[in-house]
Each structure stands twice: as structure tokens, then as C-alpha cells.
Design an enzyme around this catalytic site. Structure first.
Site, PDB file in Angstrom:
ATOM      1  N   GLY A 218      14.464  27.801  11.899  1.00 12.43           N
ATOM      2  CA  GLY A 218      13.634  26.983  11.091  1.00 12.43           C
ATOM      3  C   GLY A 218      13.214  27.946   9.780  1.00 12.43           C
TER       4      GLY A 218
ATOM      5  N   TYR B 237       5.897  14.101  21.467  1.00  9.93           N
ATOM      6  CA  TYR B 237       6.109  15.480  20.750  1.00  9.93           C
ATOM      7  C   TYR B 237       5.442  16.338  21.443  1.00  9.93           C
ATOM      8  CZ  TYR B 237       4.874  19.168  17.378  1.00  9.93           C
ATOM      9  OH  TYR B 237       4.721  20.293  16.798  1.00  9.93           O
TER      10      TYR B 237
ATOM     11  N   SER C 238       1.750  24.264  19.795  1.00  8.90           N
ATOM     12  CA  SER C 238       0.793  23.366  19.167  1.00  8.90           C
ATOM     13  C   SER C 238      -0.083  22.929  19.839  1.00  8.90           C
ATOM     14  CB  SER C 238       1.946  22.193  18.887  1.00  8.90           C
ATOM     15  OG  SER C 238       1.007  20.925  18.280  1.00  8.90           O
TER      16      SER C 238
END
Length: 334
Positions: A7, A163, A103
Site C-alpha cells: 500500500g 471492517y 486500527s
């Protein structure tokens, strides 16, 4: 150190690449935006990319709340299958150092305290409450109002959307890889990252991007709920610096270490919208009362562990960061 950044052409990844190069490392960009063949779900391509690599900084992911469960298979494929393919290739190539873009969503709701019952964990907010504008979670024992606080890394995890579930699964996969190979794995649990190169006009971007995109269109940012939900907005360059610190640190072999990665300055979503609109020159935000099922009310970080263990300190303050972000170009989707 030669570091493969998955990424590496994306929002956070591109800043990580720059921070690594500035620190004297050799970053290698692996990103489907740069080369359609560079998909982390492609085992031969990942294996080739790992040749001569000392460490991996895994930023590639499908992010954001998305569209309920309609895109669940795509989230699992990109985030969890992609991570599994990467880890298997690392095991084969003998690469033993991983930093994962984690996260804060793995926690679900943040830390809450009831005046009568102490620290409590409220369940998911009921649709009936949200429909009538009751956004604050209540004490699950007595129904009293709760005081939100900072959540630490030892808090129980409770992912509340697709997610979030995939981000927790990534950590479990990384931990299993570390145990099996003797490698070291670090997960940086990012809070609300914002800054230059955020993607524009996509349901998978963060709230800061939604607001900035609206302002660029000459529209008022639309703030959901009552705007009083608390978040920790951390600048992307500070997140990139945390990645470099984690890559340079000596992590314990055979285990996963997690660090909250936040600014340490909680602000409400409404405060952020007003600061960004003021820096951009208007229009003023509109508080809509709308909500997204799967969002949590308050989630803010205690990043003391990261500061103490790695010596990392955020350098971009909230007001300065919002002024810069208001002037920054947003990234077009590939």
C-alpha cells in the site's frame, strides 16, 4: 534497512515511504495503484517482492465503514486473505519483522465510567435510541449517563462492523505468524488519521475526508449525530513516524505487540468540522442528527505505551494540522 511497504502508493503508505527514506532506509513500494500485479493476494508477486527485504510495513487494506455487510466478502478478501498470503510468503522468504497498520476500531466503544458502577462496557447502541436522537450509551447496569475516557491497549476487543472484524483478524494472523516463525510483529492501532493525500469522495474514506471533500465542492460539511462524538485525530506524518519507530525498535520475537497510535488530544467530530471549515473559509458545518449503524459514540486513545516504549511523540497539533489539511489537495481514486 530494506523495507517492503504494501500500500506504499496510498494515503498513509506514501507518507511511510517518505519517512523511511528520510531516516536512511530503503523503502520498496508494493501497491496495486502503481502496478496492477502488485496485489497482496497474489502469492507469486508477493514472493518476488520479498527478495532481499529485511522487514515489511503492511499498509495495504480496504478501509472505512463501507456499506454494512454488502461488501463483507471484499473486506475479508483484501484485508484478511491478503494478510494471510503476505505472511505465508514472509515465512517462506525468511523475513521476520512486520509492522501492521492496525486500527482503534477493534475496541468497539471506548472506555466508559459510571459514577455508581465504575468502569463498564455498554453494548451496541439500539436503533430505537438512535432514531430518537439518544446517542450517548448508558450504563448497562443502572442506565445512568457515562463519562468517556481513554482506552488502553489492554482493553477487551469488541469489533462492531465488518471492517473492524477484519482488522482484528489481521492481528490474530500476525500473532500466529510470529509464534510459528519466531518473528516479531507490531500492530499500530491507528486512530482517526488525516492529512495530505486523503482520498476524496469515497464511502471508504475517513470523516475528515468527507468534510474536506464537501468544502471543496462548496458544500457545508454534514456532521452526523449531534457532533459531540469524541475521536482522536492524528496527523498522517505522525503516524508515518510511528511506523519508522516501530520498524527500528527491537520487538520481542514470537509475539505480537500492539500500540495505540493517537495524538493524545481528544476532540469532537463537530469541533473538527468547525476547525476545518474555518481554516478553509466556510461554509459552516451542518449537524444533521443522522447516524450510521456500526459507528461507535466515543473512542479515544491512550498512547502512553507507544511514547514510553519507542520514544515516539506526535508533532503536528490539531489546529495547525487542520489549517494544513484545509489547503491540501485530496487524492483522486485510481
Amino acid at each position: 534497512m530494506r523495507v517492503l511497504v504494501t500500500g506504499g502508493a496510498g494515503f498513509i503508505g506514501s507518507h511511510v515511504v517518505e519517512a523511511l527514506a528520510a531516516s536512511g532506509h530503503e523503502p520498496l513500494v508494493y501497491d496495486v495503484r502503481a502496478d496492477p500485479g502488485d496485489d497482496v493476494r497474489n502469492p507469486p508477486a508477493v514472493g518476488r517482492a520479498l527478495a532481499g527485504v529485511d522487514a515489511v510495513c503492511h499498509q495495504a487494506a480496504m478501509v472505512g465503514l463501507g456499506n454494512g455487510v454488502a461488501d463483507a466478502a471484499e473486506y475479508v478478501s483484501r484485508n484478511d486473505l491478503g494478510t494471510a498470503v503476505l505472511l505465508a510468503a514472509m515465512a517462506e522468504a525468511g523475513v521476520r519483522h512486520l509492522v501492521l497498520a492496525g486500527s482503534m476500531v477493534v475496541y468497539g466503544e471506548g472506555r466508559y465510567e459510571c459514577a455508581r458502577h465504575g468502569v463498564v462496557r455498554p453494548g451496541p447502541r439500539a436503533v430505537a435510541d438512535l432514531d430518537t436522537g439518544r446517542f450517548e450509551p448508558a450504563c448497562p447496569v443502572c442506565g445512568r449517563d457515562l463519562l468517556p475516557g481513554l482506552v488502553g491497549e489492554d482493553a477487551p476487543v469488541d469489533p462492531r462492523n465488518v471492517y473492524a472484524a477484519t482488522k482484528l483478524a489481521q492481528e490474530h494472523l500476525a500473532a500466529a505468524w510470529a509464534r510459528a516463525t519466531g518473528g516479531s510483529a507490531v500492530s499500530l492501532r491507528y486512530h482517526n488519521v488525516y492529512g495530505p493525500r486523503m482520498p476524496r469522495d469515497t464511502p471508504y474514506a475517513g470523516v475528515a475526508s468527507f468534510f474536506r471533500s464537501a468544502l471543496a465542492r462548496g458544500e457545508a460539511p454534514r456532521v452526523f449525530e449531534d457532533g459531540r462524538q469524541r475521536r482522536d485525530f492524528v496527523h498522517v506524518r505522525d503516524v508515518a513516524a510511528a511506523n519508522v519507530a516501530a520498524l527500528e525498535a527491537t520487538a520481542g520475537p514470537g509475539a505480537l505487540t500492539v500500540y495505540n497510535t493517537g495524538s493524545g488530544e481528544p476532540h469532537t467530530v463537530g469541533e473538527m468540522a468547525r476547525a476545518l471549515a474555518a481554516a478553509y473559509g466556510g461554509p459552516e458545518p451542518v449537524v444533521t442528527g443522522e447516524y450510521r449503524l456500526g459507528d461507535v459514540r466515543h473512542i479515544t486513545a491512550d498512547s502512553a505505551r507507544l511514547r514510553g516504549a519507542l520514544g515516539w511523540r506526535p508533532e503536528v497539533g490539531f489546529e495547525a494540522g487542520m489549517r494544513e489539511f484545509a489547503r491540501s489537495e485530496l487524492r483522486e481514486l485510481a
